[in-house]
Scaffold this active site. Structure first.
Site, PDB file in Angstrom:
ATOM      1  N   VAL A  71      24.680 -24.456 -11.440  1.00 28.88           N
ATOM      2  CA  VAL A  71      24.842 -24.590 -10.040  1.00 28.88           C
ATOM      3  C   VAL A  71      25.516 -25.819  -9.705  1.00 28.88           C
ATOM      4  CG1 VAL A  71      23.374 -25.241  -7.841  1.00 28.88           C
ATOM      5  CG2 VAL A  71      22.451 -23.512  -9.279  1.00 28.88           C
ATOM      6  N   ALA A  95      25.491 -37.217 -13.900  1.00 30.34           N
ATOM      7  CA  ALA A  95      24.646 -37.155 -14.916  1.00 30.34           C
ATOM      8  C   ALA A  95      24.576 -35.943 -15.764  1.00 30.34           C
ATOM      9  CB  ALA A  95      23.536 -38.081 -14.678  1.00 30.34           C
ATOM     10  N   GLU A 152      16.912 -26.437   0.555  1.00 34.86           N
ATOM     11  CA  GLU A 152      17.455 -25.197   0.970  1.00 34.86           C
ATOM     12  C   GLU A 152      17.704 -24.338  -0.240  1.00 34.86           C
ATOM     13  OE1 GLU A 152      18.093 -23.715   4.493  1.00 34.86           O
ATOM     14  OE2 GLU A 152      17.488 -22.152   2.988  1.00 34.86           O
ATOM     15  N   ILE A 156      20.636 -17.877   0.611  1.00 32.51           N
ATOM     16  CA  ILE A 156      20.322 -17.208   2.113  1.00 32.51           C
ATOM     17  C   ILE A 156      19.304 -18.525   2.796  1.00 32.51           C
ATOM     18  CG2 ILE A 156      18.290 -15.732   3.353  1.00 32.51           C
ATOM     19  CD1 ILE A 156      18.232 -14.069   0.930  1.00 32.51           C
ATOM     20  N   GLY A 179      22.405 -10.567 -19.484  1.00 32.94           N
ATOM     21  CA  GLY A 179      22.498 -11.994 -18.788  1.00 32.94           C
ATOM     22  C   GLY A 179      21.680 -12.139 -17.621  1.00 32.94           C
ATOM     23  N   GLU A 228      16.416 -14.399 -18.316  1.00 28.82           N
ATOM     24  CA  GLU A 228      16.432 -15.681 -19.295  1.00 28.82           C
ATOM     25  C   GLU A 228      15.815 -14.917 -20.718  1.00 28.82           C
ATOM     26  OE1 GLU A 228      17.133 -18.883 -18.308  1.00 28.82           O
ATOM     27  OE2 GLU A 228      17.192 -18.255 -16.172  1.00 28.82           O
ATOM     28  N   LYS A 230       8.429 -19.994  -4.551  1.00 28.74           N
ATOM     29  CA  LYS A 230       9.246 -20.012  -3.314  1.00 28.74           C
ATOM     30  C   LYS A 230       8.224 -19.495  -2.101  1.00 28.74           C
ATOM     31  CE  LYS A 230      13.012 -18.553  -6.260  1.00 28.74           C
ATOM     32  NZ  LYS A 230      13.782 -17.554  -6.751  1.00 28.74           N
TER      33      LYS A 230
HETATM   34  N1  HSE Z   1      15.332 -16.822 -11.622  1.00 31.38           N
HETATM   35  C1  HSE Z   1      15.384 -16.543 -10.014  1.00 31.38           C
HETATM   36  C2  HSE Z   1      15.636 -15.190  -9.951  1.00 31.38           C
HETATM   37  C3  HSE Z   1      16.675 -17.392  -9.728  1.00 31.38           C
HETATM   38  O1  HSE Z   1      15.591 -14.384 -10.887  1.00 31.38           O
HETATM   39  O2  HSE Z   1      15.635 -14.885  -8.704  1.00 31.38           O
HETATM   40  C4  HSE Z   1      16.516 -18.902  -9.411  1.00 31.38           C
HETATM   41  O3  HSE Z   1      15.396 -18.970  -8.536  1.00 31.38           O
END
Ligand code: HSE
Length: 448
Positions: free
Chosen positions: A14, A43, A129, A136, A187, A190, A205
């Protein structure tokens, strides 16, 4: 006017997206913000790699505190993630009088109250955001675009990894474990996908959206969290036959007291797999995409769709926050958009309801002996509990267990009832000798 100076902590996916988009669109962004925005300090633990990404004109250090200590930096972007060092750095940046932009949903869902209070006391903004649904602009929509409304509920597909897995399970008829391995190979997931597949990421969220929608403090510890690890291909198939798709939804809902159901007023906050009617647009959001439905009393139902993760989609949200701060940081703090949409002294004390008080409808799958009277016993228990049946599907035993099978699947859809009542009925059904395996219960949301 001299450009506003930004320090970036964490030059990952990001971070590099943010740097690239800001540089690529700098002229347009400047025309919108009324002032240039420049990342002048970064950093990252891997200084050489980060320097290679940003070029020689940007100072790269391996110590995040050097960015916070730099008096020329106006805004600190935190893209480290997690609750540990990120929390200390955000609080230190606020204490140093810097505005903060963060994509860290875990941090805000758990420690948001402390962080927003520190920011208000210091007169700085914390913008986030990018923390919910990536690119979104759902925070902006909830906090500003829908500000006229009494929000009634929000239901969102807010984790792309699990939506990708569920889409693949449905498309290919595969079980969860098989698709998870494939998602990791590609990929999407994770190496340690726990936060995604157990629903924790979505709950972070949903917690943030709930606070903004209803003006309550962030309360991740009160959220009900259930992931997708126990879902089987059979349930996805049966749901399809009944006109539903299974999605991992983050739901938050305002609930009035209802004496007939014996329920009190409060806020529902929950993440779990849900049956959603196939005819709803949100049921057709596939792959790693995100979508959020918001129901307001004035506007009705609205739907927001897009990429919930990824380098430039998330950068889009980070930079929108940089522009907001650039426009507003000279404004009186009282005139700025409040962190959680409502003025800090006007927050609501509506409680987050325990799961036992949630009202929803259900999909039940019972593996039963194919014998006379089994259906009558099961429906009798539901009737006794005052739970109304919406639909029943029973497969032929041969179809379920192979030729000559003496077992079959009984699928029941119910109307709304309070969860405590369903729990009691489930315990009774499970105790029947003709119910041969643990009953599958998946909640159902009509989203009408
Ligand atoms: N790991 C999250 C997802 C993405 O699979 O939507 C980052 O919030």
């Amino acid at each position: 006017m001299k450009p506003i100076q930004v320090g970036l902590l964490g030059m990952g996916v990001v971070g590099s997206g943010t740097f690239n988009v800001l540089r690529r669109n700098q002229e347009e962004i400047k025309r919108r913000a009324g002032r240039g925005i420049e990342i002048t300090m970064v950093a990252d633990l891997d200084v050489a790699r980060a320097q290679g990404l940003v070029g020689e004109g940007v100072q790269v250090v391996n110590e995040a505190r050097a960015v916070i200590a730099n008096p020329d930096i106006d805004i600190v972007i935190e893209l480290i993630g997690g609750y540990g060092i990120a929390k200390a750095l955000v609080l230190e940046a606020i204490a140093a009088g810097k505005h903060v932009v963060t994509a860290n949903k875990a941090l805000l869902a758990v420690h948001g109250t402390e962080i927003f209070a520190a920011a208000s006391a210091k007169g700085v903004m914390v913008a986030f955001e990018a923390a919910v649904a990536g690119g979104i602009p759902i925070i902006k929509a909830l906090r500003e675009g829908l500000t006229a409304n009494s929000i009634q509920w929000i239901a969102g597909i807010i984790n792309g990894t699990t939506n990708f897995i569920l889409s693949e399970m449905r498309d290919k008829g595969l079980d969860f474990d098989v698709v998870l391995k494939e998602a990791q190979r590609l990929g999407y997931a994770e190496a340690d996908p726990t936060f995604d597949i157990e629903g924790v990421d979505a709950a972070h969220k949903a917690t943030i959206m709930s606070a903004i929608a209803f003006g309550i403090p962030v309360q991740f510890d009160k959220a009900y969290v259930e992931g997708i690890t126990k879902l089987g291909a059979a349930d996805i198939k049966y749901a399809e036959q009944l006109g539903y798709r299974i999605k991992l939804l983050g739901i938050t809902k305002r609930r009035e007291a209802d004496a007939t159901k014996g329920t009190s007023a409060g806020i529902e906050l929950r993440v779990h797999p849900s049956l959603v009617p196939t005819k709803r647009l949100i049921a057709n959001v596939e792959g790693a995409m995100n979508a959020v439905m918001v129901q307001g009393d004035a506007v009705g139902t609205t739907l927001y769709y897009g990429k919930g993760a990824g380098s430039e989609p998330t950068a889009s949200a980070v930079i929108a926050d940089l522009v907001d701060i650039t426009r507003l940081h000279t404004a009186d703090a009282a005139q700025r958009v409040p962190h959680l949409a409502f003025q800090p002294n006007a927050m609501s004390d509506l409680p987050v309801l325990p799961m036992s008080e949630v009202v929803t409808s259900y999909y039940l799958r019972l593996r039963v002996a194919d014998e006379t009277g089994v259906l009558a016993k099961v429906t009798g228990i539901l009737a006794e509990a005052g739970i109304s049946i919406d639909a029943v599907l029973q497969r032929e035993a041969d179809e379920v267990g192979g030729e000559g099978s003496t077992q079959t699947d009984l699928i029941i859809l119910t109307h709304d009832c309070v969860e405590a009542r369903m729990n009691a009925a489930l315990a009774q059904m499970q105790a029947l000798p003709t119910v041969l395996a643990p009953i599958t219960r998946i909640r159902k949301e009509e989203l009408a």
